[in-house]
Design a protein around this motif. Structure first.
Motif, PDB file in Angstrom:
ATOM      1  N   UNK A   1       0.855  -1.182   0.000  1.00 26.38           N
ATOM      2  CA  UNK A   1       0.000   0.000   0.000  1.00 26.38           C
ATOM      3  C   UNK A   1       0.895   1.238   0.000  1.00 26.38           C
ATOM      4  N   UNK A   2       0.509   2.270  -0.775  1.00 29.55           N
ATOM      5  CA  UNK A   2       1.376   3.450  -0.909  1.00 29.55           C
ATOM      6  C   UNK A   2       0.850   4.624  -0.089  1.00 29.55           C
ATOM      7  N   UNK A   3       1.797   5.532   0.241  1.00 27.22           N
ATOM      8  CA  UNK A   3       1.425   6.766   0.953  1.00 27.22           C
ATOM      9  C   UNK A   3       0.583   7.634   0.004  1.00 27.22           C
ATOM     10  N   UNK A   4      -0.501   8.247   0.496  1.00 26.09           N
ATOM     11  CA  UNK A   4      -1.306   9.115  -0.378  1.00 26.09           C
ATOM     12  C   UNK A   4      -0.421  10.214  -0.973  1.00 26.09           C
ATOM     13  N   UNK A   5      -0.655  10.536  -2.212  1.00 26.64           N
ATOM     14  CA  UNK A   5       0.162  11.552  -2.874  1.00 26.64           C
ATOM     15  C   UNK A   5       1.392  10.951  -3.547  1.00 26.64           C
ATOM     16  N   UNK A   6       1.669   9.687  -3.262  1.00 26.44           N
ATOM     17  CA  UNK A   6       2.835   9.028  -3.878  1.00 26.44           C
ATOM     18  C   UNK A   6       2.366   7.917  -4.808  1.00 26.44           C
ATOM     19  N   UNK A   7       1.099   8.012  -5.222  1.00 26.46           N
ATOM     20  CA  UNK A   7       0.577   6.904  -6.018  1.00 26.46           C
ATOM     21  C   UNK A   7       0.709   7.198  -7.500  1.00 26.46           C
ATOM     22  N   UNK A   8       1.844   7.758  -7.880  1.00 25.81           N
ATOM     23  CA  UNK A   8       2.009   8.088  -9.291  1.00 25.81           C
ATOM     24  C   UNK A   8       2.486   6.856 -10.052  1.00 25.81           C
ATOM     25  N   UNK A   9       2.314   6.948 -11.342  1.00 20.39           N
ATOM     26  CA  UNK A   9       2.704   5.859 -12.228  1.00 20.39           C
ATOM     27  C   UNK A   9       4.173   5.498 -12.045  1.00 20.39           C
ATOM     28  N   UNK A  10       4.998   6.507 -11.947  1.00 23.51           N
ATOM     29  CA  UNK A  10       6.447   6.315 -11.842  1.00 23.51           C
ATOM     30  C   UNK A  10       6.794   5.521 -10.577  1.00 23.51           C
ATOM     31  N   UNK A  11       6.171   5.891  -9.446  1.00 24.15           N
ATOM     32  CA  UNK A  11       6.438   5.214  -8.173  1.00 24.15           C
ATOM     33  C   UNK A  11       5.982   3.763  -8.243  1.00 24.15           C
ATOM     34  N   UNK A  12       4.775   3.581  -8.775  1.00 31.34           N
ATOM     35  CA  UNK A  12       4.208   2.233  -8.873  1.00 31.34           C
ATOM     36  C   UNK A  12       5.127   1.338  -9.708  1.00 31.34           C
ATOM     37  N   UNK A  13       5.603   1.874 -10.818  1.00 30.30           N
ATOM     38  CA  UNK A  13       6.480   1.092 -11.695  1.00 30.30           C
ATOM     39  C   UNK A  13       7.804   0.768 -11.015  1.00 30.30           C
ATOM     40  N   UNK A  14       8.356   1.745 -10.302  1.00 31.39           N
ATOM     41  CA  UNK A  14       9.650   1.557  -9.638  1.00 31.39           C
ATOM     42  C   UNK A  14       9.544   0.469  -8.568  1.00 31.39           C
ATOM     43  N   UNK A  15       8.477   0.502  -7.778  1.00 27.11           N
ATOM     44  CA  UNK A  15       8.334  -0.484  -6.694  1.00 27.11           C
ATOM     45  C   UNK A  15       8.064  -1.885  -7.264  1.00 27.11           C
ATOM     46  N   UNK A  16       7.272  -1.929  -8.337  1.00 23.65           N
ATOM     47  CA  UNK A  16       7.027  -3.231  -8.968  1.00 23.65           C
ATOM     48  C   UNK A  16       8.336  -3.839  -9.450  1.00 23.65           C
ATOM     49  N   UNK A  17       9.168  -2.999 -10.067  1.00 23.33           N
ATOM     50  CA  UNK A  17      10.455  -3.483 -10.582  1.00 23.33           C
ATOM     51  C   UNK A  17      11.326  -3.986  -9.436  1.00 23.33           C
ATOM     52  N   UNK A  18      11.294  -3.255  -8.300  1.00 20.16           N
ATOM     53  CA  UNK A  18      12.098  -3.667  -7.146  1.00 20.16           C
ATOM     54  C   UNK A  18      11.622  -5.025  -6.632  1.00 20.16           C
ATOM     55  N   UNK A  19      10.305  -5.222  -6.592  1.00 22.00           N
ATOM     56  CA  UNK A  19       9.751  -6.479  -6.092  1.00 22.00           C
ATOM     57  C   UNK A  19      10.114  -7.636  -7.017  1.00 22.00           C
ATOM     58  N   UNK A  20      10.117  -7.357  -8.332  1.00 14.02           N
ATOM     59  CA  UNK A  20      10.388  -8.425  -9.307  1.00 14.02           C
ATOM     60  C   UNK A  20      11.830  -8.912  -9.241  1.00 14.02           C
ATOM     61  N   UNK A  21      12.696  -8.155  -8.577  1.00 10.00           N
ATOM     62  CA  UNK A  21      14.101  -8.567  -8.479  1.00 10.00           C
ATOM     63  C   UNK A  21      14.294  -9.748  -7.529  1.00 10.00           C
ATOM     64  N   UNK A  22      13.330  -9.973  -6.611  1.00  5.45           N
ATOM     65  CA  UNK A  22      13.444 -11.144  -5.725  1.00  5.45           C
ATOM     66  C   UNK A  22      13.203 -12.407  -6.554  1.00  5.45           C
ATOM     67  N   UNK A  23      14.060 -13.429  -6.380  1.00  7.09           N
ATOM     68  CA  UNK A  23      13.892 -14.627  -7.204  1.00  7.09           C
ATOM     69  C   UNK A  23      12.583 -15.381  -6.908  1.00  7.09           C
TER      70      UNK A  23
END
Lengths: 223, 284
Positions: free
Chosen positions: B122-144
């Protein structure tokens, strides 16, 4: 007091209104400025309180010269020169007293002095009983008296009057003229523009200047 | 003191003219008020939708608890993240049963639970931009042990496109209406001042300074603007009540917006008066 030196005034559309006019109204003088309509009387009057500036030459009013004073500083001249018009130019919807106090108010008279002084001025022009009347309830002569009281409010050095009796009947004219003479007797210079030669003849002590077609053609003081 | 008295007296002496000026200002600002109401509600609607923007990080079935804990902690440390919740396979099934009752029969007949375990970011309100969402998804996908990270890409893309269009439209219409309002206010006050040119003339003639002449008019302009602003507020409120009662639910604009509207009314009024009076001050 008022000095025009080689003054010409040309309007963009109307051509020359004054050509090379020099005249000097001195302290305490009573001067009639006469001439036909279109001779340049009103232009001279307007130049005399710097509502307009000359095209060439110099106008000097109570120590201020036309080529030096700025539009913003004109109020300094206006407080030394009283002005009376043919059409009175009073503020409608206000009483005689309010029209006079208005001047005192806008020129920064202390608040407690305004009404007593305005009342004194109205007394001087003989209008004490009409102080509370709205201007449209007054006769032409009475309105002109209010205008004169207003012009005297700043204790000016000189009183300019442009056809002040033009809209008045004979009786009212005489009243207003008596008032001007009374004011003049107390040392204030009066410059009065009029085309009414009959009126001028009634006051032989006054100095007479005559304009014709924008030129000064007669000055009784020089004659 | 004189300026205040004169400004108030102007309303008393010419109530029709000053009233008309205020009414014109009011109508001009009313249009802006309506735009504000629409903008605010659009914004509210978009942020309600935006609240639902979250990232589901699906984990392999064979992921160890220590790995899950590590990922949960590390993702939780990203500044834009408010919370990371672990949803086990069993919880996922229960949620599915609750949220999709029409398939409850299907879910209860299952022998093996097909739903994956996941981490819900869940994201902090005001930080729910496309860029943030994409960055966090990419970070999560790095876990094997992460199988997939989803946030409904198309949906988020569309939401943010809508937001951009909304902002651009509001800005364009707002600017256009503000210019129109300023012109109307200017005209209304120009008329009011024109009616009093004689007074200005006499003041100049008897030796009042420009500042002295200008002050009551500035104040009168500000007052007309303020009155107009108040009128616009009332009309916008009435419209809001009408729409709320007969058409659909709306949110009322926040007080800061109303205050800004009133203040800009007063400001426009004063500026318009200052501009209109300048011409008369140069005349005599």
């Amino acid at each position: 007091m008022i000095k025009l030196t080689n003054v010409s005034k040309e309007y963009a559309k109307g051509g020359f209104a004054l050509r090379d006019v020099s005249l000097h109204v001195k302290k305490g003088e009573f001067v009639f400025l006469t001439g036909h309509s279109g001779s340049g009387k009103s232009t001279t009057m307007r130049l005399s309180h710097m509502a307009e500036r000359p095209t060439s030459g110099e106008v000097r009013v109570t120590g201020y010269t036309s080529d030096r004073i700025t539009q913003r500083a004109l109020w300094k001249i206006r407080r030394r020169v009283g002005f009376v018009f043919q059409d009175f130019r009073l503020l409608p919807g206000r009483t005689a007293l309010e029209n006079v106090s208005f001047v005192l108010e806008v020129t920064g008279t202390p608040r407690k002095d305004i009404v007593p002084r305005a009342q004194r001025l109205l007394t001087r022009v003989g209008l004490t009983p009409k102080a509370g009347s709205l201007v449209h309830e007054l006769s032409g002569g009475e309105q002109q008296r209010v205008a004169i009281a207003r012009a005297l409010a700043n204790s000016p050095y000189v009183l300019l009057a442009d056809e002040p009796t033009g809209n008045l009947d004979d009786r009212a004219t005489r009243g207003v003229m008596d008032l001007f003479w009374d004011i003049n007797a107390n040392g204030m210079a009066v410059l009065m523009a009029t085309h009414d030669l009959e009126l001028v003849r009634r006051y032989p002590k006054a100095r007479v200047l005559e304009l014709d077609n924008g030129r000064l053609v007669y000055d009784s003081a020089a004659a | 003191m004189y300026a205040i008295r004169e400004a108030l007296a102007a309303f008393r002496r010419a109530p029709v003219l000053t009233g008309l000026a205020s009414a014109m200002v009011g109508l001009a600002l009313y249009v802006i008020g309506l735009l504000g109401l629409a903008t605010y509600n659009l914004q509210q609607a978009l942020s309600t939708i935006e609240d639902r923007v979250q990232i589901a990080v699906y984990l392999r079935d064979d992921t160890r608890q220590s790995e899950i804990d590590l990922a949960q902690a590390e993702l939780g440390e990203i500044p834009e993240v408010r919370a990371v919740r672990f949803i086990s396979k069993r919880e996922a099934l229960e949620l599915a049963r609750e949220e999709l009752p029409e398939f409850s029969a299907l879910f209860s007949d299952l022998e093996v639970n097909p739903l994956p375990q996941s981490l819900e970011v869940e994201l902090i309100p005001g930080e729910r931009s496309q860029e943030v969402v994409e960055r966090i998804s990419a970070a999560a996908l790095r876990y094997p042990f992460v199988e997939d990270a989803r946030y409904g890409r198309e949906w988020v893309d569309r939401l943010f496109a809508l937001r951009r269009i909304g902002a651009a439209t509001t800005f364009a219409m707002g600017s256009a209406f503000a210019v129109v309002a300023a012109l109307i206010i200017g005209t209304a006050l120009r008329i009011a001042i024109f009616a009093r040119r004689e007074e200005i003339y006499v003041m100049r003639l008897v030796g009042a300074t420009n500042g002295f002449i200008r002050r009551p008019f500035l104040l009168e302009g500000a007052l007309s603007g303020l009155l107009g602003g108040g009128l616009a507020w009332l009309m916008t409120w009435a419209t809001y009540r009408g729409v709320y009662a007969f058409l659909f639910q709306l949110a009322w604009i926040p007080p800061t917006w109303i205050f800004a509207g009133l203040a800009s009314g007063a400001f426009f009024g004063a500026i318009a008066s200052a501009l209109a009076i300048g011409r008369h001050l140069r005349q005599v």
